[in-house]
Design a protein around this motif. Structure first.
Motif, PDB file in Angstrom:
ATOM      1  N   PHE A   1       0.838  -1.202   0.000  1.00 10.99           N
ATOM      2  CA  PHE A   1       0.000   0.000   0.000  1.00 10.99           C
ATOM      3  C   PHE A   1       0.876   1.256   0.000  1.00 10.99           C
ATOM      4  O   PHE A   1       0.654   2.190   0.747  1.00 10.99           O
ATOM      5  CB  PHE A   1      -0.971  -0.014   1.194  1.00 10.99           C
ATOM      6  N   TYR A   2       1.931   1.214  -0.846  1.00  9.30           N
ATOM      7  CA  TYR A   2       2.811   2.361  -1.029  1.00  9.30           C
ATOM      8  C   TYR A   2       3.392   2.844   0.297  1.00  9.30           C
ATOM      9  O   TYR A   2       3.239   3.988   0.680  1.00  9.30           O
ATOM     10  CB  TYR A   2       2.083   3.461  -1.825  1.00  9.30           C
ATOM     11  N   ASN A   3       4.035   1.901   0.978  1.00  9.48           N
ATOM     12  CA  ASN A   3       4.833   2.187   2.179  1.00  9.48           C
ATOM     13  C   ASN A   3       4.012   2.392   3.451  1.00  9.48           C
ATOM     14  O   ASN A   3       4.577   2.693   4.499  1.00  9.48           O
ATOM     15  CB  ASN A   3       5.755   3.390   1.963  1.00  9.48           C
TER      16      ASN A   3
ATOM     17  N   VAL B   1      -1.594  -8.465 -15.800  1.00 10.66           N
ATOM     18  CA  VAL B   1      -2.293  -9.532 -16.519  1.00 10.66           C
ATOM     19  C   VAL B   1      -3.089 -10.319 -15.493  1.00 10.66           C
ATOM     20  O   VAL B   1      -2.542 -10.721 -14.464  1.00 10.66           O
ATOM     21  CB  VAL B   1      -1.281 -10.458 -17.239  1.00 10.66           C
ATOM     22  N   ARG B   2      -4.382 -10.519 -15.774  1.00  8.02           N
ATOM     23  CA  ARG B   2      -5.252 -11.219 -14.805  1.00  8.02           C
ATOM     24  C   ARG B   2      -5.907 -12.436 -15.457  1.00  8.02           C
ATOM     25  O   ARG B   2      -6.601 -12.304 -16.466  1.00  8.02           O
ATOM     26  CB  ARG B   2      -6.365 -10.281 -14.315  1.00  8.02           C
ATOM     27  N   ASN B   3      -5.677 -13.590 -14.844  1.00  5.63           N
ATOM     28  CA  ASN B   3      -6.342 -14.830 -15.273  1.00  5.63           C
ATOM     29  C   ASN B   3      -7.535 -15.155 -14.385  1.00  5.63           C
ATOM     30  O   ASN B   3      -8.441 -15.876 -14.789  1.00  5.63           O
ATOM     31  CB  ASN B   3      -5.347 -15.996 -15.221  1.00  5.63           C
TER      32      ASN B   3
ATOM     33  N   ALA C   1      -9.165 -10.907  -8.817  1.00  2.00           N
ATOM     34  CA  ALA C   1      -8.674 -10.752  -7.438  1.00  2.00           C
ATOM     35  C   ALA C   1      -8.257  -9.300  -7.236  1.00  2.00           C
ATOM     36  O   ALA C   1      -8.250  -8.509  -8.176  1.00  2.00           O
ATOM     37  CB  ALA C   1      -7.487 -11.680  -7.190  1.00  2.00           C
ATOM     38  N   GLY C   2      -7.914  -8.984  -6.002  1.00  2.00           N
ATOM     39  CA  GLY C   2      -7.283  -7.706  -5.684  1.00  2.00           C
ATOM     40  C   GLY C   2      -8.085  -6.491  -6.104  1.00  2.00           C
ATOM     41  O   GLY C   2      -9.299  -6.425  -5.906  1.00  2.00           O
ATOM     42  N   SER C   3      -7.381  -5.515  -6.702  1.00  2.00           N
ATOM     43  CA  SER C   3      -8.011  -4.219  -6.973  1.00  2.00           C
ATOM     44  C   SER C   3      -9.158  -4.338  -7.971  1.00  2.00           C
ATOM     45  O   SER C   3     -10.110  -3.558  -7.912  1.00  2.00           O
ATOM     46  CB  SER C   3      -6.973  -3.211  -7.480  1.00  2.00           C
ATOM     47  N   MET C   4      -9.085  -5.310  -8.884  1.00  2.00           N
ATOM     48  CA  MET C   4     -10.181  -5.429  -9.863  1.00  2.00           C
ATOM     49  C   MET C   4     -11.467  -5.887  -9.181  1.00  2.00           C
ATOM     50  O   MET C   4     -12.553  -5.369  -9.468  1.00  2.00           O
ATOM     51  CB  MET C   4      -9.802  -6.399 -10.984  1.00  2.00           C
TER      52      MET C   4
ATOM     53  N   VAL D   1      -2.643 -16.382 -10.747  1.00  2.00           N
ATOM     54  CA  VAL D   1      -3.881 -15.590 -10.724  1.00  2.00           C
ATOM     55  C   VAL D   1      -3.697 -14.287 -11.498  1.00  2.00           C
ATOM     56  O   VAL D   1      -4.479 -13.954 -12.392  1.00  2.00           O
ATOM     57  CB  VAL D   1      -4.300 -15.323  -9.254  1.00  2.00           C
ATOM     58  N   ASP D   2      -2.650 -13.544 -11.163  1.00  2.00           N
ATOM     59  CA  ASP D   2      -2.337 -12.298 -11.881  1.00  2.00           C
ATOM     60  C   ASP D   2      -0.888 -11.927 -11.635  1.00  2.00           C
ATOM     61  O   ASP D   2      -0.225 -12.521 -10.782  1.00  2.00           O
ATOM     62  CB  ASP D   2      -3.299 -11.156 -11.476  1.00  2.00           C
ATOM     63  N   PHE D   3      -0.386 -10.984 -12.405  1.00  2.00           N
ATOM     64  CA  PHE D   3       0.979 -10.484 -12.187  1.00  2.00           C
ATOM     65  C   PHE D   3       1.137  -9.126 -12.843  1.00  2.00           C
ATOM     66  O   PHE D   3       0.361  -8.752 -13.720  1.00  2.00           O
ATOM     67  CB  PHE D   3       2.048 -11.464 -12.706  1.00  2.00           C
ATOM     68  N   LYS D   4       2.187  -8.430 -12.403  1.00  2.80           N
ATOM     69  CA  LYS D   4       2.496  -7.092 -12.939  1.00  2.80           C
ATOM     70  C   LYS D   4       3.870  -7.154 -13.593  1.00  2.80           C
ATOM     71  O   LYS D   4       4.791  -7.747 -13.023  1.00  2.80           O
ATOM     72  CB  LYS D   4       2.510  -6.103 -11.768  1.00  2.80           C
ATOM     73  N   ILE D   5       3.990  -6.567 -14.780  1.00  2.00           N
ATOM     74  CA  ILE D   5       5.316  -6.498 -15.419  1.00  2.00           C
ATOM     75  C   ILE D   5       5.567  -5.113 -16.010  1.00  2.00           C
ATOM     76  O   ILE D   5       4.628  -4.378 -16.318  1.00  2.00           O
ATOM     77  CB  ILE D   5       5.517  -7.558 -16.545  1.00  2.00           C
TER      78      ILE D   5
ATOM     79  N   ASP E   1       6.144 -11.125  -4.838  1.00  2.00           N
ATOM     80  CA  ASP E   1       5.819  -9.720  -4.539  1.00  2.00           C
ATOM     81  C   ASP E   1       5.010  -9.095  -5.673  1.00  2.00           C
ATOM     82  O   ASP E   1       4.314  -8.095  -5.455  1.00  2.00           O
ATOM     83  CB  ASP E   1       7.104  -8.894  -4.389  1.00  2.00           C
ATOM     84  N   THR E   2       5.156  -9.621  -6.870  1.00  2.00           N
ATOM     85  CA  THR E   2       4.542  -8.974  -8.042  1.00  2.00           C
ATOM     86  C   THR E   2       3.551  -9.888  -8.777  1.00  2.00           C
ATOM     87  O   THR E   2       3.096  -9.550  -9.870  1.00  2.00           O
ATOM     88  CB  THR E   2       5.638  -8.522  -9.036  1.00  2.00           C
ATOM     89  N   CYS E   3       3.290 -11.056  -8.192  1.00  2.00           N
ATOM     90  CA  CYS E   3       2.337 -12.001  -8.788  1.00  2.00           C
ATOM     91  C   CYS E   3       1.360 -12.447  -7.708  1.00  2.00           C
ATOM     92  O   CYS E   3       1.704 -12.455  -6.531  1.00  2.00           O
ATOM     93  CB  CYS E   3       3.030 -13.283  -9.258  1.00  2.00           C
ATOM     94  N   ARG E   4       0.151 -12.846  -8.102  1.00  2.00           N
ATOM     95  CA  ARG E   4      -0.699 -13.598  -7.162  1.00  2.00           C
ATOM     96  C   ARG E   4      -0.596 -15.061  -7.524  1.00  2.00           C
ATOM     97  O   ARG E   4      -0.815 -15.439  -8.689  1.00  2.00           O
ATOM     98  CB  ARG E   4      -2.158 -13.146  -7.217  1.00  2.00           C
ATOM     99  N   LEU E   5      -0.257 -15.861  -6.525  1.00  3.14           N
ATOM    100  CA  LEU E   5      -0.037 -17.295  -6.719  1.00  3.14           C
ATOM    101  C   LEU E   5      -0.902 -18.035  -5.716  1.00  3.14           C
ATOM    102  O   LEU E   5      -0.765 -17.819  -4.508  1.00  3.14           O
ATOM    103  CB  LEU E   5       1.450 -17.616  -6.471  1.00  3.14           C
TER     104      LEU E   5
HETATM  105  P1  TMP Z   1      -3.894  -5.369  -7.831  1.00  2.00           P
HETATM  106  O1  TMP Z   1      -5.008  -6.393  -7.848  1.00  2.00           O
HETATM  107  O2  TMP Z   1      -3.652  -4.794  -6.486  1.00  2.00           O
HETATM  108  O3  TMP Z   1      -4.089  -4.334  -8.897  1.00  2.00           O
HETATM  109  O4  TMP Z   1      -2.561  -6.158  -8.199  1.00  2.00           O
HETATM  110  C1  TMP Z   1      -2.461  -6.900  -9.397  1.00  2.00           C
HETATM  111  C2  TMP Z   1      -1.102  -7.589  -9.446  1.00  2.00           C
HETATM  112  O5  TMP Z   1      -0.068  -6.645  -9.555  1.00  2.00           O
HETATM  113  C3  TMP Z   1      -0.769  -8.434  -8.228  1.00  2.00           C
HETATM  114  O6  TMP Z   1      -0.186  -9.642  -8.670  1.00  2.00           O
HETATM  115  C4  TMP Z   1       0.223  -7.629  -7.447  1.00  2.00           C
HETATM  116  C5  TMP Z   1       0.896  -6.795  -8.507  1.00  2.00           C
HETATM  117  N1  TMP Z   1       1.257  -5.457  -8.038  1.00  2.00           N
HETATM  118  C6  TMP Z   1       2.590  -5.065  -8.070  1.00  2.00           C
HETATM  119  O7  TMP Z   1       3.466  -5.825  -8.457  1.00  2.00           O
HETATM  120  N2  TMP Z   1       2.889  -3.798  -7.660  1.00  2.00           N
HETATM  121  C7  TMP Z   1       1.948  -2.920  -7.223  1.00  2.00           C
HETATM  122  O8  TMP Z   1       2.287  -1.790  -6.884  1.00  2.00           O
HETATM  123  C8  TMP Z   1       0.585  -3.354  -7.195  1.00  2.00           C
HETATM  124  C9  TMP Z   1      -0.494  -2.425  -6.701  1.00  2.00           C
HETATM  125  C10 TMP Z   1       0.285  -4.613  -7.617  1.00  2.00           C
END
Ligand code: TMP
Ligand code: ASP
Length: 238
Positions: free
Chosen positions: A35-37, A93-95, A98-101, A174-178, A197-201
């Motif tokens: 949550f940004y620190n 990318v979301r399969n 979850a999360g913010s969506m 589940v999803d990941f950020k790149i 840290d950057t994927c949902r598994l």
């Molecule tokens: P979100 O559902 O919170 O938007 O996250 C989607 C995916 O992106 C999740 O696998 C976590 C990753 N993510 C990051 O790597 N960095 C970030 O700052 C955020 C918010 C999400």
């Protein structure tokens, strides 16, 4: 390659200069932030484990003809990476929803849509990496429509490769950020970590969360679960 002075320190990584202008050493820290620190902690050995996972995954992508910034592992918690000109967008990318969506649209986590979902975010942590669309990204001068086409195609290809790899490890991606960068010749290169840290598994058998949501949502056993992901990936890649 010799590690020289610190160039940049972020929330979870440090970037060091090397003897070569075209390479840097990325070191993964033990810090976890969410949550940004707002939420912060030190998790013993997290740097080593995320470096291990990210190196395995990026090496696997390199071996499957995806162009990434990863060159080789350096020590326990580092990676030698190519220097690229960073493209200031994040692709999610979301399969599985979850999360913010799920939160933003008021839908349940765990729903599997028929299509793959691609979100585009501006890479600006002061603004909380806001969701944008292709037209915003082009209007901001960050990318061209042609490059966006290449970015989405690369993201879809990476998703297929990673989904297959994680399936071998009994894990649902589940999803990941790149993020991407441009190499000296202008070609697009995957330039990011790929870790829990950057994927949902999610454990495919039990649905247990095996990613940073354990930290974000106070589910406990963060280090142990990251170690389990590393171990399963080692076995899947044998
Ligand atoms: P979100 O559902 O919170 O938007 O996250 C989607 C995916 O992106 C999740 O696998 C976590 C990753 N993510 C990051 O790597 N960095 C970030 O700052 C955020 C918010 C999400
Ligand atoms: N990456 C962001 C942070 O470290 C947001 C998150 O992952 O929850 O604060």
């Amino acid at each position: 390659m010799k590690q020289l002075e610190l160039l940049y320190e972020g929330k979870s990584k440090q970037i060091y200069k090397t003897e070569s202008n075209s390479h840097v050493i990325v070191r993964f820290k033990d810090d976890a932030t969410a949550f940004y620190n707002i939420k912060r902690a030190k998790i013993e050995n997290k740097g080593r484990i995320t470096a291990d996972i990210s190196s395995m995954v990026l090496e696997y992508l390199n071996n499957n003809d995806v162009s990434t910034h990863f060159v080789e592992r350096v020590g326990d918690d580092g990676q030698l990476c190519r220097v690229v000109d960073h493209v200031d967008v994040e692709v999610i990318v979301r399969n599985v929803i979850a999360g913010s969506m799920a939160k933003r649209l008021g839908i349940d986590e765990g729903i599997v849509p028929e299509n793959t979902i691609f979100d585009l975010c501006l890479r600006n942590s002061e603004l909380g990496d806001p969701l944008i669309n292709d037209h915003h990204a082009v209007a901001l001068g960050i990318v061209s429509y042609e490059e966006l086409g290449e970015i989405y195609a690369a993201a879809a290809h990476i998703n297929n490769l990673l989904t297959e790899l994680y399936a071998k490890a009994g894990i649902t991606l589940v999803d990941f950020k790149i993020e991407f960068g441009r190499a000296a010749d202008g070609s697009l290169v995957l330039a990011d970590e790929l870790s829990p840290d950057t994927c949902r598994l999610w454990d495919t058998a039990t649905g247990e969360r095996m990613d940073k949501d354990r930290f974000r949502r106070d589910l406990g056993r963060v280090r142990e679960t990251y170690e389990e992901v590393a171990q399963r990936l080692h076995n899947a890649l044998k």
